[in-house]
Design an enzyme around this catalytic site. Structure first.
Site, short mmCIF file in Angstrom:
data_model
loop_
_atom_site.label_atom_id
_atom_site.label_comp_id
_atom_site.label_asym_id
_atom_site.label_seq_id
_atom_site.Cartn_x
_atom_site.Cartn_y
_atom_site.Cartn_z
CD GLU A 1 1.76 -1.80 20.12
OE1 GLU A 1 1.38 -0.63 20.18
OE2 GLU A 1 2.14 -2.33 19.09
CG ASP B 1 7.36 0.43 15.61
OD1 ASP B 1 8.02 0.89 16.57
OD2 ASP B 1 6.45 1.07 15.05
N GLY C 1 0.85 -1.19 0.00
CA GLY C 1 0.00 0.00 0.00
C GLY C 1 0.88 1.24 0.00
NE ARG C 2 -2.42 5.07 2.69
CZ ARG C 2 -3.72 4.93 2.96
NH1 ARG C 2 -4.62 5.58 2.26
NH2 ARG C 2 -4.14 4.16 3.95
CB ILE C 3 3.56 2.44 4.67
CG1 ILE C 3 2.73 3.58 5.28
CG2 ILE C 3 4.90 2.31 5.40
CD1 ILE C 3 2.27 3.35 6.70
CG HIS D 1 3.29 1.54 17.94
ND1 HIS D 1 2.09 0.87 18.01
CD2 HIS D 1 3.24 2.27 16.79
CE1 HIS D 1 1.34 1.18 16.95
NE2 HIS D 1 2.03 2.04 16.20
NE ARG E 1 -2.48 -0.74 14.46
CZ ARG E 1 -1.83 0.36 14.05
NH1 ARG E 1 -0.53 0.31 13.82
NH2 ARG E 1 -2.46 1.49 13.90
CB SER F 1 -1.05 -6.58 -1.31
OG SER F 1 -0.90 -6.36 -2.68
NE ARG F 2 -7.15 -6.46 0.98
CZ ARG F 2 -7.89 -5.62 1.68
NH1 ARG F 2 -8.81 -6.10 2.49
NH2 ARG F 2 -7.70 -4.32 1.59
P1 NAP Z 1 -2.72 1.00 2.82
O1 NAP Z 1 -2.25 1.99 1.84
O2 NAP Z 1 -4.18 0.77 2.98
O3 NAP Z 1 -1.99 -0.39 2.50
C1 NAP Z 1 -2.32 -1.58 3.11
C2 NAP Z 1 -1.85 -2.75 2.26
O4 NAP Z 1 -2.15 -3.96 2.96
C3 NAP Z 1 -2.53 -2.86 0.90
O5 NAP Z 1 -1.57 -3.20 -0.04
C4 NAP Z 1 -3.51 -4.01 1.08
O6 NAP Z 1 -3.73 -4.74 -0.09
C5 NAP Z 1 -2.75 -4.88 2.06
N1 NAP Z 1 -3.64 -5.80 2.75
C6 NAP Z 1 -4.77 -5.52 3.41
N2 NAP Z 1 -5.32 -6.65 3.88
C7 NAP Z 1 -4.51 -7.65 3.49
C8 NAP Z 1 -4.56 -9.06 3.65
N3 NAP Z 1 -5.55 -9.65 4.31
N4 NAP Z 1 -3.56 -9.79 3.12
C9 NAP Z 1 -2.56 -9.20 2.43
N5 NAP Z 1 -2.48 -7.88 2.24
C10 NAP Z 1 -3.44 -7.11 2.77
O7 NAP Z 1 -2.21 1.37 4.28
P2 NAP Z 1 -0.86 2.13 4.71
O8 NAP Z 1 -1.13 3.57 4.79
O9 NAP Z 1 0.25 1.64 3.89
O10 NAP Z 1 -0.73 1.59 6.23
C11 NAP Z 1 -0.66 0.20 6.47
C12 NAP Z 1 -0.74 -0.12 7.93
O11 NAP Z 1 0.50 0.15 8.57
C13 NAP Z 1 -1.74 0.67 8.79
O12 NAP Z 1 -3.05 0.22 8.65
C14 NAP Z 1 -1.19 0.46 10.19
O13 NAP Z 1 -1.75 -0.70 10.76
C15 NAP Z 1 0.30 0.26 9.96
N6 NAP Z 1 1.08 1.41 10.45
C16 NAP Z 1 1.92 1.25 11.51
C17 NAP Z 1 2.65 2.33 11.98
C18 NAP Z 1 3.58 2.20 13.13
O14 NAP Z 1 3.75 3.17 13.86
N7 NAP Z 1 4.21 1.06 13.32
C19 NAP Z 1 2.51 3.58 11.39
C20 NAP Z 1 1.65 3.71 10.32
C21 NAP Z 1 0.94 2.61 9.85
P3 NAP Z 1 -4.77 -4.33 -1.23
O15 NAP Z 1 -4.43 -2.90 -1.57
O16 NAP Z 1 -4.47 -5.26 -2.31
O17 NAP Z 1 -6.12 -4.44 -0.63
C1 8YV Z 2 0.71 5.88 15.57
C2 8YV Z 2 0.29 4.12 13.79
O1 8YV Z 2 1.82 5.82 16.39
O2 8YV Z 2 -0.56 5.48 12.08
C3 8YV Z 2 -0.60 4.39 12.65
O3 8YV Z 2 -1.37 3.48 12.29
O4 8YV Z 2 0.38 3.04 14.27
C4 8YV Z 2 1.15 5.20 14.32
O5 8YV Z 2 1.39 6.18 13.40
C5 8YV Z 2 -0.44 5.35 16.31
O6 8YV Z 2 -1.60 5.38 15.57
C6 8YV Z 2 -0.66 6.13 17.61
O7 8YV Z 2 -1.51 7.20 17.42
#
Ligand code: NAP
Ligand code: 8YV
Length: 311
Positions: free
Chosen positions: A259, A254, A152-154, A277, A230, A173-174
């Site tokens: 948590e 992370d 996805g975006r990240i 995190h 997550r 990914s899906r």
């Molecule tokens: P996004 O653009 O929606 O990308 C999510 C990706 O995951 C898409 O490629 C999607 O595939 C794929 N996906 C969803 N369900 C799936 C499944 N069951 N099996 C395989 N792939 C699957 O989201 P993003 O902005 O990149 O963010 C992604 C996630 O990173 C967030 O939702 C959050 O949980 C996590 N995150 C963590 C932190 C941190 O602090 N550690 C910070 C920011 C985000 P499709 O596009 O093909 O549906």
């Molecule tokens: C934040 C995150 O630290 O954007 C997310 O999904 O996991 C992190 O950017 C978290 O949401 C706390 O607000």
């Protein structure tokens, strides 16, 4: 009259200042008796601002009879019951895009720390252990095979950085994306193929324990797991077992289940790099996230379109 904004937990001062200037704010984390505080204000709350990990339950939404919008300070909104919010007509927003760079940088940092044992080498230098001999050789990251779970975006921002390290990049990914990298619709086949599996999908039921025993076995004893998604996406007990028994080589994490508690078993292991995190946690990015939270709420009450609506 100013709208009533309930802020569930401590958020950056930048956001608090914006909120204090524009709304009648109620700060839950400063209260001694949170339950009483909520019951005193529940009928007048118009909006909630909430950190990503804070659970917003159906009970809470139902009790806030005037609630119109929940603005999540995070892109991942798995802690909010979206279906229920929608059923009550409550809008939910999140903070996509503005944190892509930070999270992708952190993912790469974890990879480098795991491969090159940066943290151990730092300890070694500080302990003056160098006097007794060289630090053991580590493992090369540049040119290795990286599998991204969630393009996805990240995921795309991680891939862009990994290109500069000459990594061979593939993903699961899906749906197949319009990118140059090799797509695997089968996660196990991807795990078999790569040196590092980097997980960056949303959390929630659909991805729960997506990274399981079968994935670890196929990633293999030279394989590295990086999780910046997550905790729920990885079977944490199976991860501990795999790290202890050389089913996989190492992990950089992370995020965790439950948590801010990190299991002692993960802490005690030598082949883990653990972060609390913090993938998006820079002043610049957290301020940008705070601005987006604020702008979404403000737009709602000014009758303008939401910038980043979830529902
Ligand atoms: P996004 O653009 O929606 O990308 C999510 C990706 O995951 C898409 O490629 C999607 O595939 C794929 N996906 C969803 N369900 C799936 C499944 N069951 N099996 C395989 N792939 C699957 O989201 P993003 O902005 O990149 O963010 C992604 C996630 O990173 C967030 O939702 C959050 O949980 C996590 N995150 C963590 C932190 C941190 O602090 N550690 C910070 C920011 C985000 P499709 O596009 O093909 O549906
Ligand atoms: C934040 C995150 O630290 O954007 C997310 O999904 O996991 C992190 O950017 C978290 O949401 C706390 O607000």
């Amino acid at each position: 009259m100013q709208k009533n904004l309930l802020i569930m937990s401590e958020m950056p001062q930048y956001f608090i200042n914006l909120a204090d200037k524009n709304f009648n704010t109620h700060k839950l984390w400063l209260q001694n008796d949170e339950d009483k505080f909520i019951s005193d204000i529940q009928e007048k709350v118009d909006a909630i601002a909430v950190m990503g990990g804070y659970k917003i339950t159906p009970e809470l939404m139902k009790s806030m009879t005037n609630l119109k919008i929940i603005a999540c300070y995070g892109v991942g909104y798995d802690a909010i019951d979206i279906v229920y919010a929608k059923s009550l007509g409550i809008k939910v927003t999140n903070t996509p895009e503005v944190l892509n760079d930070e999270v992708a940088d952190t993912a790469i940092a974890l990879m480098l720390c795991v491969y090159r044992k940066i943290l151990e080498a730092d300890k070694f230098a500080r302990n003056n252990s160098w006097i007794n001999g060289e630090f053991p050789l580590t493992k090369k990251f540049s040119g290795s095979k990286l599998g991204i779970v969630g393009m996805g975006r990240i995921g795309k921002a991680i891939a862009k950085r990994a290109e500069a390290f000459n990594c061979t990049i593939s993903y699961h990914s899906r749906n197949k994306k319009n990118v140059e990298y090799q797509f695997y619709d089968n996660l196990i086949e991807l795990a078999k193929e790569v040196d590092t599996l980097c997980v960056i999908t949303p959390g929630g039921k659909e991805t729960e324990k997506l990274i399981n025993k079968n994935v670890f076995e196929n990633l293999g004893s030279n394989g590295v797991l990086i999780n910046v998604a997550r905790g729920s996406v990885v079977d944490q007990d199976e991860l501990v077992y795999s790290l202890k028994n050389n089913v996989i080589l190492a992990a950089g994490l992370d995020v965790y289940i439950n948590e801010p508690n990190i299991p002692k078993e993960l802490i005690d292991l030598k082949n883990t790099v653990l972060l609390p995190h913090v993938a998006s946690a820079t002043v610049e990015t957290r301020n940008a996230m705070g601005q987006l939270v604020f702008d979404n709420i403000k737009n709602y009450f000014e009758g303008k379109p939401l910038i980043s609506p979830v529902v």
